[in-house]
Design an enzyme around this catalytic site. Structure first.
Site, PDB file in Angstrom:
ATOM      1  N   GLU A   1      56.309 112.679  -1.776  1.00  0.00           N
ATOM      2  CA  GLU A   1      55.564 113.060  -0.569  1.00  0.00           C
ATOM      3  C   GLU A   1      55.680 111.984   0.506  1.00  0.00           C
ATOM      4  O   GLU A   1      55.806 112.277   1.697  1.00  0.00           O
ATOM      5  CB  GLU A   1      54.084 113.287  -0.906  1.00  0.00           C
ATOM      6  CG  GLU A   1      53.838 114.496  -1.772  1.00  0.00           C
ATOM      7  CD  GLU A   1      52.401 114.536  -2.257  1.00  0.00           C
ATOM      8  OE1 GLU A   1      51.608 115.272  -1.670  1.00  0.00           O
ATOM      9  OE2 GLU A   1      52.066 113.805  -3.212  1.00  0.00           O
ATOM     10  N   LYS A  42      45.042 115.316 -12.663  1.00  0.00           N
ATOM     11  CA  LYS A  42      46.117 115.397 -11.678  1.00  0.00           C
ATOM     12  C   LYS A  42      47.254 114.406 -11.907  1.00  0.00           C
ATOM     13  O   LYS A  42      47.048 113.265 -12.297  1.00  0.00           O
ATOM     14  CB  LYS A  42      45.550 115.159 -10.276  1.00  0.00           C
ATOM     15  CG  LYS A  42      44.666 116.280  -9.794  1.00  0.00           C
ATOM     16  CD  LYS A  42      45.466 117.453  -9.286  1.00  0.00           C
ATOM     17  CE  LYS A  42      45.844 117.204  -7.846  1.00  0.00           C
ATOM     18  NZ  LYS A  42      46.699 118.255  -7.334  1.00  0.00           N
TER      19      LYS A  42
END
Ligand code: ARG
Length: 477
Positions: A281, A274
């Site tokens: 965010e 990932k």
């Protein structure tokens, strides 16, 4: 405890903790010492304290160390108590013709103007990063969206400049709020001013303010300047969250339009592959926190009767929280934007997707054949029902059916169709003011660049005025 004396006697620890602003007062400690100093200079100049008293008190102030401050409801009380413990009863002359009410309002304004100037510089820096990336990408064709559906081709420069212009308005909003922040409430005392022969304009000048909050009742009781700074921050974050959201979306494998630099991403504790856009965010998330700070402060200030009420103390930490979250978000975004890798190949490949050249096809039909735009819209709309790229036969058939004519017989042939369906040609045609054509975005980028330089100069000048005043004040012994 300096203030309670015989009047109120001891206080319990839990009550003191409840009413204390000491934690948030870290923000205004330095400012409070400056306010003390300016007030003392003025008291001396007006003959309200002697030069000797002034010298003793200022020497005492110079020795105060934040680490060693004792108890107190707030930093104002703690500093005064510490001063008196260092220089004796003469230190008690400092609070002549003054209240903590005008003192705290002055301190907040002094710190806030610095914060706003820094935020302005940071917003300008982010706008600069966007304009620089735009200038590099005048010829990068990308899909443009409405409703998050492919709409028309545009350029990366056009898209990034849209964000830059938004931020330049945020800069303006902050800049507009500044003159209302940088006014001195000092000398208003508790609210009714004072019978001592003080000089409010002099303390304002010493502290680098541009003028007074004149009415002494207004001066101690208003926090509208703080609500305004938080409003500007909230609007700025609302804007920034849009850019953050796009970076998040664009870095998904579905879009694949951008890759954030490793520095601005995190990985997963379980999924080794990932690379998550955590900074963007968190900008999106912190936007909610800044809104919360604004709404808290508004709710606290709402319906307060004149003049000072202790509720006001509760508004201030929301200011510091809101403004520092905003500053952090702006700075992070500048780094993320400067270092992001735009995948221009994928962007260009996607730019014709979803029949995004349909508008230009309709427009070209109007220009070549003279039919009304609505008729062209109907014809091209019929072509959009099919998934494949339309051929000239498809076009003739649809036009025949809908409008009883064949474009190929009215000067609209293969070549015209090919040109209309080419995203690059679409963009090149849109060269009117504000449009995505490289010529126009280059002009806009250059214009914004000089505006940004002008903004830099402006912030430097505003900061210079304040710094100069405070520097001279610090030297006054
Ligand atoms: N710490 C207070 C504030 O932040 C200022 C003190 C005013 N206190 C008072 N009892 N009038 O608003």
């Amino acid at each position: 405890m300096l203030l309670r004396g015989e009047r109120l006697g001891e206080i319990s620890e839990d009550v003191l903790e409840f009413i204390s602003s000491r934690e948030a007062d870290r923000w205004i400690y330095e400012a409070d010492l400056l306010v003390d100093r300016a007030h003392l200079v003025m008291l001396k100049e007006r003959g309200l304290i002697t030069p000797e008293e002034f010298g003793e008190i200022v020497a005492g102030l110079d020795k105060i160390d934040e680490e060693n401050l004792g108890e107190g409801e707030d930093v104002h009380e703690a500093i005064e108590a510490e001063l008196i413990s260092k220089v004796g009863a003469v230190g008690g002359r400092m609070h002549t013709g003054r209240s903590r009410n005008d003192e705290v309002a002055t301190c907040i304004r002094i710190v806030l103007r610095e914060e706003v100037l820094s935020l302005m510089a940071e917003v300008n820096g982010l706008a600069k990063a966007l304009v620089e990336r735009a200038a590099e990408n005048a010829d990068s064709i990308i899909p443009g969206f409405t409703h998050l559906q492919h709409a028309q081709p545009t350029t990366l420069a056009h898209h990034l400049l849209a964000h830059a212009d938004t931020l330049l308005r945020d800069f303006e909003r902050l800049s507009d709020s500044y003159p209302r922040i940088n006014r001195s409430p000092l000398g208003a005392a508790a609210f009714a001013s004072t019978g001592f022969d003080i000089d409010r304009n002099r303390t304002a000048e010493l502290l680098g303010f541009d003028g007074l909050i004149e009415n002494s009742m207004d001066a101690v009781s208003t926090r509208d300047f703080l609500l305004e700074a938080l409003s500007c921050s909230a609007i700025l974050m609302a804007n920034l969250s849009r850019l953050a959201e796009e970076l998040i979306l664009w870095s998904t494998s579905e879009f694949g339009y951008v890759e954030l630099d490793n520095l601005f991403t995190s990985t997963s504790s379980i999924m080794p592959q990932k690379k998550n856009p955590d900074t963007a965010e968190l900008v999106r998330g912190k936007t909610g926190s800044v809104f919360g700070s604004l709404v808290s402060a508004l709710a606290i200030c709402k319906a307060l009767p004149m003049s000072y009420n202790r509720d006001l103390q509760e508004a201030t930490p929301n200011l510091w929280r809101g403004i520092s979250l905003t500053r952090g978000a702006v700075t992070i975004m500048a780094g993320a934007v400067s270092s992001a890798k735009f995948r221009c190949d994928r962007l260009e490949a996607a730019s014709g997707a979803g029949f995004s050249t349909a508008t230009e096809l309709a427009d070209s039909l109007v220009r070549k054949t003279g039919i009304p735009f609505r008729t062209a819209h109907q014809i091209v709309g019929a072509l959009a029902v099919k998934d494949e790229r339309p051929t000239i036969r498809d076009l003739d058939e649809a036009a025949e059916r809908i409008a009883k004519f064949r474009p190929s017989e009215r000067g609209f042939g293969e070549d015209e169709l090919k040109t209309a369906l080419d995203p690059n040609e679409n963009v090149a045609l849109r060269s009117k003011i504000g449009g995505p054509a490289p010529k126009e975005t280059r002009r806009m980028a250059a214009d914004r660049k000089s505006r940004i330089e002008e903004n830099e100069r402006l912030v430097g000048e505003m900061r210079g005025r304040v710094d100069q005043a405070l520097e001279s004040l610090r030297e006054m012994r």
